[in-house]
Design a protein around this motif. Structure first.
Motif, PDB file in Angstrom:
ATOM      1  N   CYS A  80       0.834  -1.205   0.000  1.00 25.00           N
ATOM      2  CA  CYS A  80       0.000   0.000   0.000  1.00 25.00           C
ATOM      3  C   CYS A  80       0.870   1.257   0.000  1.00 25.00           C
ATOM      4  O   CYS A  80       0.556   2.241  -0.684  1.00 25.00           O
ATOM      5  N   LYS A  81       1.969   1.224   0.746  1.00 23.81           N
ATOM      6  CA  LYS A  81       2.822   2.406   0.849  1.00 23.81           C
ATOM      7  C   LYS A  81       3.689   2.599  -0.393  1.00 23.81           C
ATOM      8  O   LYS A  81       3.756   3.698  -0.960  1.00 23.81           O
ATOM      9  N   TYR A  82       4.356   1.537  -0.821  1.00 19.00           N
ATOM     10  CA  TYR A  82       5.376   1.693  -1.857  1.00 19.00           C
ATOM     11  C   TYR A  82       4.870   1.409  -3.268  1.00 19.00           C
ATOM     12  O   TYR A  82       5.496   1.830  -4.234  1.00 19.00           O
ATOM     13  N   THR A  83       3.758   0.690  -3.380  1.00 14.29           N
ATOM     14  CA  THR A  83       3.214   0.395  -4.707  1.00 14.29           C
ATOM     15  C   THR A  83       2.008   1.273  -5.012  1.00 14.29           C
ATOM     16  O   THR A  83       1.907   1.831  -6.099  1.00 14.29           O
ATOM     17  N   ALA A  84       1.096   1.401  -4.045  1.00 15.82           N
ATOM     18  CA  ALA A  84      -0.098   2.227  -4.273  1.00 15.82           C
ATOM     19  C   ALA A  84       0.088   3.660  -3.793  1.00 15.82           C
ATOM     20  O   ALA A  84      -0.786   4.503  -4.020  1.00 15.82           O
ATOM     21  N   GLU A  85       1.206   3.930  -3.081  1.00 15.39           N
ATOM     22  CA  GLU A  85       1.518   5.268  -2.572  1.00 15.39           C
ATOM     23  C   GLU A  85       0.395   5.803  -1.686  1.00 15.39           C
ATOM     24  O   GLU A  85       0.039   6.972  -1.738  1.00 15.39           O
ATOM     25  N   ARG A  86      -0.127   4.908  -0.834  1.00  9.71           N
ATOM     26  CA  ARG A  86      -1.123   5.318   0.129  1.00  9.71           C
ATOM     27  C   ARG A  86      -0.438   5.668   1.456  1.00  9.71           C
ATOM     28  O   ARG A  86       0.676   5.220   1.754  1.00  9.71           O
ATOM     29  N   GLU A  87      -1.107   6.466   2.276  1.00  7.14           N
ATOM     30  CA  GLU A  87      -0.597   6.820   3.590  1.00  7.14           C
ATOM     31  C   GLU A  87      -0.788   5.636   4.537  1.00  7.14           C
ATOM     32  O   GLU A  87      -1.918   5.179   4.758  1.00  7.14           O
ATOM     33  N   VAL A  88       0.302   5.130   5.095  1.00 14.28           N
ATOM     34  CA  VAL A  88       0.268   3.931   5.933  1.00 14.28           C
ATOM     35  C   VAL A  88       0.830   4.250   7.315  1.00 14.28           C
ATOM     36  O   VAL A  88       1.882   4.883   7.432  1.00 14.28           O
ATOM     37  N   ASP A  89       0.133   3.793   8.346  1.00 13.01           N
ATOM     38  CA  ASP A  89       0.630   3.896   9.717  1.00 13.01           C
ATOM     39  C   ASP A  89       0.981   2.485  10.168  1.00 13.01           C
ATOM     40  O   ASP A  89       0.094   1.684  10.467  1.00 13.01           O
ATOM     41  N   PHE A  90       2.280   2.182  10.215  1.00  8.35           N
ATOM     42  CA  PHE A  90       2.715   0.834  10.542  1.00  8.35           C
ATOM     43  C   PHE A  90       2.508   0.506  12.016  1.00  8.35           C
ATOM     44  O   PHE A  90       2.508  -0.665  12.397  1.00  8.35           O
ATOM     45  N   GLU A  91       2.341   1.508  12.852  1.00  5.95           N
ATOM     46  CA  GLU A  91       2.111   1.258  14.275  1.00  5.95           C
ATOM     47  C   GLU A  91       0.655   0.877  14.539  1.00  5.95           C
ATOM     48  O   GLU A  91       0.372  -0.081  15.260  1.00  5.95           O
ATOM     49  N   THR A  92      -0.268   1.612  13.956  1.00  4.95           N
ATOM     50  CA  THR A  92      -1.686   1.310  14.168  1.00  4.95           C
ATOM     51  C   THR A  92      -2.217   0.309  13.154  1.00  4.95           C
ATOM     52  O   THR A  92      -3.374  -0.110  13.253  1.00  4.95           O
ATOM     53  N   LYS A  93      -1.377  -0.062  12.172  1.00  6.54           N
ATOM     54  CA  LYS A  93      -1.751  -1.036  11.135  1.00  6.54           C
ATOM     55  C   LYS A  93      -2.954  -0.546  10.331  1.00  6.54           C
ATOM     56  O   LYS A  93      -3.916  -1.277  10.076  1.00  6.54           O
ATOM     57  N   THR A  94      -2.893   0.712   9.907  1.00  8.95           N
ATOM     58  CA  THR A  94      -3.983   1.280   9.129  1.00  8.95           C
ATOM     59  C   THR A  94      -3.467   1.887   7.835  1.00  8.95           C
ATOM     60  O   THR A  94      -2.304   2.280   7.733  1.00  8.95           O
ATOM     61  N   VAL A  95      -4.361   1.969   6.860  1.00  3.38           N
ATOM     62  CA  VAL A  95      -4.067   2.575   5.555  1.00  3.38           C
ATOM     63  C   VAL A  95      -5.169   3.575   5.252  1.00  3.38           C
ATOM     64  O   VAL A  95      -6.354   3.286   5.462  1.00  3.38           O
ATOM     65  N   ARG A  96      -4.782   4.754   4.753  1.00  2.00           N
ATOM     66  CA  ARG A  96      -5.783   5.733   4.353  1.00  2.00           C
ATOM     67  C   ARG A  96      -6.198   5.433   2.920  1.00  2.00           C
ATOM     68  O   ARG A  96      -5.390   5.486   1.995  1.00  2.00           O
TER      69      ARG A  96
END
Length: 494
Positions: free
Chosen positions: A235-251
């Motif tokens: 999600c972060k590196y391929t879809a360029e979405r905002e990712v919070d690795f601590e809360t395990k969430t994706v915007r």
């Protein structure tokens, strides 16, 4: 078409205000027995884990079915029709024309996504994308997902929640959100999820559709922590979405925060113990008693290249080569469940497996006094369960597995008077839960696999008992009921 009309008629009968399960497979499978296809309850883990929810009156189960190309069909063509789905559950089968189903299920789901996500790359696996694959994606894979979303829209006026299952239906959550923007949904992937470098082997529009589709859900679920981290990285590196690795969430693209959870698949211990005492298992147990050996090694898995049976047999051959004192004392029982028999790759793999078995039996049969490998090419769960009960070694050396429920089934039914040892690939999802209980191996390491089997055969009884008890306790602490309840709780559905 007649079957489509049947499907539409069935759809109109479905009630509203229900929890909706959506999957490729329905509750029933075809089994070839007595010269014909017999419809039986599906043996896979998905059906057994979803059954408690599916049996509730507030649940409807949508699945894809194929219209057979003719009335009789071909023996090698595994088709299921709307008429074959049982009345035990409220099932809505969506009939798909054979050309759509084959493109969706065969050309993309199995030949591309399954192979990619199990790192089966190159000849014999996922090798390239040509024009035919692009056509299969648009007119098969995406079209099947689109039709399924449309069928739900036609049926469910106010569904309570959606539970979308596996890699066949990656685009579906986003498609459902278009029609039901306020209905909560969860997508669960049963197989390993690839890291960004592997996902990039798919065409860019495909991987964007996959990630966008999954993020259409409110919750996304995986088997292991590694799978979750791989998805977040994609999600972060391929879809360029905002990712919070601590809360395990994706915007998501619409601003929603999508939570990514880990829900390890499991088994129903009480149902397994009841099955262990059933007449068919008792009968199979008696048959095996007539051919019992001092030691037995067992494997139970679909005949699939990702299950890595060929390396397992080579490791057993090396055991016989290096340990002549075990000749005639150890028997390898292999339960190979037919899978995707209409695919050339699978037929070729089966042929290679049988050639290796024949070679081993011809080489070591004379010194063993009997063929050292017994093969059961059938989908007979009761027979396999009887063998699992008293095996000394359970070999699970798959190249990759989302979880591998056979290992958990063994932990529950294994005879405590003859405790066995699990030898499992480090790359199987179940290895994480079996840590400290199983002997782990690299799946492509023949020497290490051989040594692990020998160690298991020679392990002191007290150590075998301790390992089995620890793993059994772990399985009992997180069952199929926990798997399902955790997802419903996270969705806010009781």
């Amino acid at each position: 078409m007649q079957t489509t009309q049947v499907g539409q008629s069935r759809i109109r009968e479905t009630k509203q205000d229900k929890i909706v399960i959506l999957s490729n497979r329905g509750p029933n499978d075809f089994v070839w027995r007595g010269g014909g296809w017999v419809v039986e309850r599906a043996s896979g883990g998905l059906v057994s884990m979803l059954a408690p929810l599916a049996q509730r009156p507030d649940t409807t189960w949508f699945c894809c079915v194929s219209e057979p190309p003719d009335a009789k069909g071909e023996r090698d063509g595994l088709f299921t029709t709307a008429a074959d789905q049982c009345a035990e559950f409220d099932v809505v089968p969506l009939p798909l024309p054979p050309e759509v189903y084959q493109a969706y299920y065969g050309r993309i789901s199995n030949e591309v996504l399954w192979m990619l996500q199990h790192h089966m790359l190159g000849p014999g696996g996922y090798e390239l994308v040509d024009h035919a694959r692009y056509r299969a994606w648009s007119s098969g894979y995406f079209e099947a997902n689109r039709r399924l979303a449309a069928a739900v829209k036609e049926t469910c006026v106010t569904p309570r929640a959606f539970l979308v299952q596996d890699y066949h239906l990656y685009p579906l959550p986003a498609l459902l959100r278009r029609h039901f923007p306020h209905v909560r949904s969860l997508h669960f992937t049963h197989i390993p999820f690839p890291e960004p470098t592997v996902l990039r082997l798919l065409p860019k529009p495909w991987r964007e559709a996959i990630l966008h589709g999954m993020l259409g859900a409110d919750r996304v679920g995986f088997q292991t922590e590694e799978d979750r981290e791989a998805f977040l990285a994609c999600c972060k590196y391929t879809a360029e979405r905002e990712v919070d690795f601590e809360t395990k969430t994706v915007r998501a693209i619409d601003g929603r925060q999508v939570y990514v959870g880990v829900y390890p698949a499991s088994v129903d211990p009480e149902a397994l113990l009841a099955l262990r005492d059933s007449p068919r298992v008792v009968e199979a147990r008696a048959r095996f008693a007539d051919t019992r050996s001092e030691f037995s090694i067992v494997r139970v898995d679909r005949l699939d290249p990702s299950k890595n049976q060929l390396v397992g047999f080579k490791a057993f051959a090396h055991l016989l080569e290096t340990r002549p004192d075990l000749h005639g004392r150890v028997l390898f029982r292999a339960f190979l469940v037919p899978s995707r028999t209409d695919h050339t790759v699978y037929r070729d793999y089966k042929a290679a497996i049988y050639r290796e078995i024949e070679r081993i039996n011809a080489t070591y049969g004379p010194s063993c006094g009997r063929p050292p490998i017994e093969v059961f090419y059938t989908n007979d769960r009761e027979q396999a369960l009887a063998a699992l009960e008293r095996c000394d070694v359970l070999l699970v050396n798959s190249k990759e597995d989302g979880m591998n429920l056979v290992a958990k089934e063994w932990a529950i039914v294994a005879d405590t008077d003859r405790p066995g040892v699990l030898v499992v690939s480090e790359t199987a999802g179940v290895a994480e839960e079996a840590a400290g209980s199983a002997l782990t191996v690299s799946p492509l390491d023949v020497e290490e696999t051989t040594q692990a089997m020998v160690r298991a055969l020679e392990m002191p009884r007290t150590e075998r008992e301790g390992r089995l008890q620890r793993f059994r306790a772990r399985v009992r602490s997180w069952t199929a009921s926990h798997w399902l309840t955790a997802q419903l709780t996270d969705l806010g559905v009781d």
